[in-house]
Design an enzyme around this catalytic site. Structure first.
Site, PDB file in Angstrom:
ATOM      1  N   CYS A 154      44.020  39.583  40.780  1.00  0.00           N
ATOM      2  CA  CYS A 154      43.061  40.677  40.590  1.00  0.00           C
ATOM      3  C   CYS A 154      41.790  40.360  41.369  1.00  0.00           C
ATOM      4  CB  CYS A 154      42.763  40.844  39.100  1.00  0.00           C
ATOM      5  SG  CYS A 154      41.335  41.873  38.713  1.00  0.00           S
TER       6      CYS A 154
ATOM      7  N   CYS B   1      38.679  39.968  39.067  1.00  0.00           N
ATOM      8  CA  CYS B   1      38.834  38.742  38.281  1.00  0.00           C
ATOM      9  C   CYS B   1      38.628  37.519  39.170  1.00  0.00           C
ATOM     10  CB  CYS B   1      40.217  38.693  37.634  1.00  0.00           C
ATOM     11  SG  CYS B   1      40.643  40.147  36.644  1.00  0.00           S
TER      12      CYS B   1
END
Length: 567
Positions: free
Chosen positions: A389, A392
Site C-alpha cells: 500500500c 501505508c
C-alpha cells in the site's frame, strides 16, 4: 398488617424505580477495557515510573505545539523519499499491490517536473541542492503565517555521514525520489490487509528474536487477521513468557515496534471509512479489536511516547548546530522558534525514559549488542519498502525513520548536561539530515495524536455505555411489546421500519437544531437593533454622525466657526 405489607411493597417499588431512573456515575467501570488506564497510578514498565496520567498531562501541553509545527510549517509539511522505485530486499512470494484508491499517494506529476530534477542534473549537485525544490516553491503556497512563498532551503537535504544510522535513509539525490505533502496524504484507513501485510509484520517482529534462538513464537498466529488482530491466548501467553526472559535491550526493541504498530492501528481506526455513508470517522470496534482489548499494546503505545519524549529532550542544547532554512531568515527563525519551544517544554518536564540503562555492561559486549540492535532496526526500516500500500508505505517509512532518528539521538549523542562541566557544548554537535528532523517531529506528532485519539475512543465508549435515558427505555419497551404481539414473519419489516424511523428522527433533529440556531441568531440581532440604532445615530462615537460632520465641514468656511479660547 395489610397496610404494613403495602408500605413495604411501595418502598421496594420506589427503590427499584430510583435504581433505574437515578442511576449515575462513570460508565467506564472497573471491569471495562479502560480499567488499567483509569488508574492514574498504573506504571508503564521500563520507564522511570511514569504513569498513563503523567504522559497524558504532558501531551495536553505538547500536542498544540506539535500541531502548529506539522500543520503550519513548510519545513515539516513536505517529505522527500523514494516511494515507488525502491525494490524490496526480501523475497515475498505473495508480494501484491493495494488496489484501493485510499492507498494512493498524491505526488508531483513526473511530466511537470523541471529538467533540473532529472537524474543528469541531480548527479551534478553536491551538498545543498539549490534547484531541487523549485517546482514546489513555484506551484504551492506557504502554510506559514506572514509568509507568501516557500523558501527552497526549507525543502533541501543536507548530506550526512552514514555511520551510526539506525535506519536506511533514502538518498534525496536519487532521481526516483519524490516530494510528498503530508497534509494531503493523512494516515488513515486504506483497507490494506491480508496475508501480505501479516507476513511483513511477522518479519518485523521476528527482528526481536536473537539470531541464536529458534523463533518459538508463531507470529503469523499473533497477527492472523491483519494489523494487530486479536491473537490466540496461548500465543500471547508464550510471548509474555518469552519477554520475561529477554534482556532490557530486547524488551525496549519490541516495545518500540509494538508501540509504533499500536499508533498506526489507532490512526487507521480513528480515520476509518464508513462504507454505508462514505464518511471518515472513529470506529470504536476496530480500535477495541486491534488495541484496546490487549492492555500491553496500549501500554507499549505510551512507552513509545516516553522514549520519543526523551529523544526530543536530548535535542536541548543542540539546536544551534541544526540549520533549517538557510536562505530565509524569517522561515528559519520561525521553524527554529517553534522547535525550540517544543524542546524547552519537554526539557522542563519530568524525565520519563533513561537510555543509559541500555548497553551499560562490558564495553566490548555492549558495543556489539548496540551494533546488533542497530542492524535489526535497519532491517525493519528496509521492510517498509515491501509494503504493498503506497500510503501505508509512506507513513511506515516516515515513522521507522522517526524512531530510527530517536534511537540515534538516544544512543549515539552525548548528553550535554552530563558533559558541560568538562567540555564546551559545541563539541557535541548533532548532525541530522533534514529528512530525519522531519520524520522525528512527525513521528512524535503521530504518537501525540494517538494519545488524543485514545481519549476520543474513551469518550465514545462512555457515550455508548452510559445508562439509557427514561425516554429511550420507554421506546425500547414499546418496541419489545410491539415485537411480542406481531407475527415473526413481520419482524424483518418492523426492524427495517424502525431503523428508517430512527434515521428520520436524527435527520429531523439535526435540521431542527439548525433552524433553531438560525432563529436564535436572527432574534438576537433584532434584540440588539435598538442599541445598535442608538449607537449609529445618537452616540458621540456614531460613525454616521462623524461621517456627516466630516463632510459638512468641508463645505463650511473655517472662519464661520467660533474660535475656542485655549485654557
Amino acid at each position: 398488617m395489610k397496610i404494613a405489607k403495602g408500605l413495604v411493597g411501595l418502598l421496594i417499588l420506589y427503590k427499584n424505580v430510583c435504581q433505574v431512573l437515578c442511576k449515575s456515575g462513570s460508565s467506564v467501570k472497573s471491569g471495562s477495557p479502560w480499567s488499567i488506564k483509569n488508574d492514574g497510578k498504573s506504571i508503564i514498565h521500563d520507564t522511570l515510573n511514569s504513569s498513563y496520567s503523567d504522559i497524558e498531562n504532558l501531551n495536553s501541553r505538547v500536542s498544540p505545539l506539535l500541531f502548529d509545527l506539522t500543520e503550519k510549517s513548510d519545513y515539516m509539511r513536505f517529505y522527500r523519499l523514494n516511494l515507488f522505485n525502491k525494490e524490496c530486499r526480501y523475497n515475498l512470494d505473495d508480494n501484491v499491490a493495494c488496489g484501493s484508491s485510499a492507498c494512493n499517494v498524491l505526488v508531483t506529476d513526473e511530466q511537470d517536473v523541471p529538467e533540473v530534477w532529472s537524474s543528469k542534473s541531480l548527479g551534478k549537485l553536491e551538498g545543498f541542492m539549490p534547484e531541487l525544490s523549485r517546482q514546489i516553491v513555484e506551484t504551492d503556497r506557504s502554510v506559514m503565517e506572514h509568509v507568501d512563498k516557500i523558501s527552497q532551503s526549507c525543502l533541501l537535504e543536507r548530506l550526512d555521514d552514514e555511520a551510526h544510522q539506525y535506519c536506511y535513509v533514502d538518498n534525496e539525490l536519487d532521481s526516483g525520489c519524490v516530494y510528498v505533502s503530508l497534509l494531503e496524504n493523512p494516515e488513515r484507513f486504506t483497507g490494506y490487509s491480508g496475508p501480505h501485510s501479516t507476513r511483513i509484520w511477522e518479519m518485523i517482529y521476528n527482528q526481536c528474536l536473537p539470531d541464536s534462538s529458534a523463533p518459538t513464537i508463531d507470529f503469523p498466529a499473533l497477527f492472523m487477521q491483519g494489523p494487530l488482530a486479536p491473537p490466540p491466548k496461548p500465543q500471547e501467553q508464550l510471548l509474555k513468557e518469552r519477554m520475561d526472559a529477554w534482556t532490557l535491550e530486547q524488551r525496549v526493541f519490541y516495545r518500540v515496534l509494538s508501540g509504533m504498530h499500536s499508533s498506526i492501528s489507532t490512526h487507521l481506526c480513528h480515520g476509518y471509512l464508513n462504507q454505508r455513508n462514505g464518511v471518515w470517522g472513529p470506529n470504536l470496534q476496530c480500535f477495541q479489536e486491534k488495541v484496546l482489548n490487549y492492555p500491553e499494546r496500549l501500554e507499549n503505545l505510551y512507552f513509545a511516547y516516553a522514549l520519543m519524549q526523551r529523544a526530543i529532550d536530548k535535542l536541548y542544547g543542540h539546536l544551534d548546530s541544526l540549520t533549517f532554512c538557510h536562505d530565509s531568515v524569517l522561515q528559519d527563525s520561525e521553524v527554529r522558534q517553534k522547535i525550540a519551544g517544543l524542546v524547552s517544554l519537554i526539557h522542563n518536564s519530568p524525565k520519563m525514559f533513561d537510555e543509559t540503562m541500555l548497553f551499560a555492561g562490558d564495553p566490548s559486549i555492549s558495543t556489539a549488542l548496540k551494533e546488533d540492535f542497530r542492524e535489526h532496526f535497519k532491517t525493519v526500516s528496509a521492510l517498509m519498502d515491501c509494503v504493498g500500500c503506497e500510503r501505508c508505505r509512506l507513513w511506515g517509512k516516515i515513522q521507522t525513520n522517526g524512531f530510527g532518528t530517536a534511537l540515534k539521538i538516544l544512543f549515539e549523542v552525548s548528553n550535554i548536561e552530563d558533559e558541560v562541566t568538562n567540555f564546551d557544548s559545541r563539541s557535541f554537535s548533532l548532525r541530522l539530515r533534514r529528512s530525519e528532523i522531519v520524520a522525528l517531529i512527525n513521528t512524535f506528532d503521530r504518537l501525540s495524536r494517538s494519545i488524543n485519539f485514545v481519549d476520543d475512543f474513551k469518550q465514545i465508549y462512555s457515550e455508548q455505555h452510559k445508562p439509557a435515558s427514561f425516554k429511550r427505555r420507554v421506546l425500547r419497551r414499546i418496541k419489545q411489546l410491539l415485537f411480542s404481539v406481531t407475527p415473526v414473519a413481520l419482524h424483518p419489516f418492523l426492524q427495517k421500519t424502525s431503523s428508517i424511523l430512527v434515521d428520520l428522527y436524527f435527520d429531523f433533529k439535526a435540521e431542527w437544531d439548525n433552524v433553531m440556531l438560525g432563529f436564535r441568531y436572527v432574534f438576537a440581532s433584532y434584540l440588539r437593533f435598538p442599541r445598535l440604532f442608538k449607537f449609529v445615530l445618537f452616540s458621540q462615537e456614531s460613525p454616521f454622525l462623524n461621517w456627516t460632520s466630516h463632510h459638512l465641514q468641508r463645505y463650511i468656511p473655517k472662519n464661520w466657526f467660533p474660535e475656542v479660547a485655549s485654557v
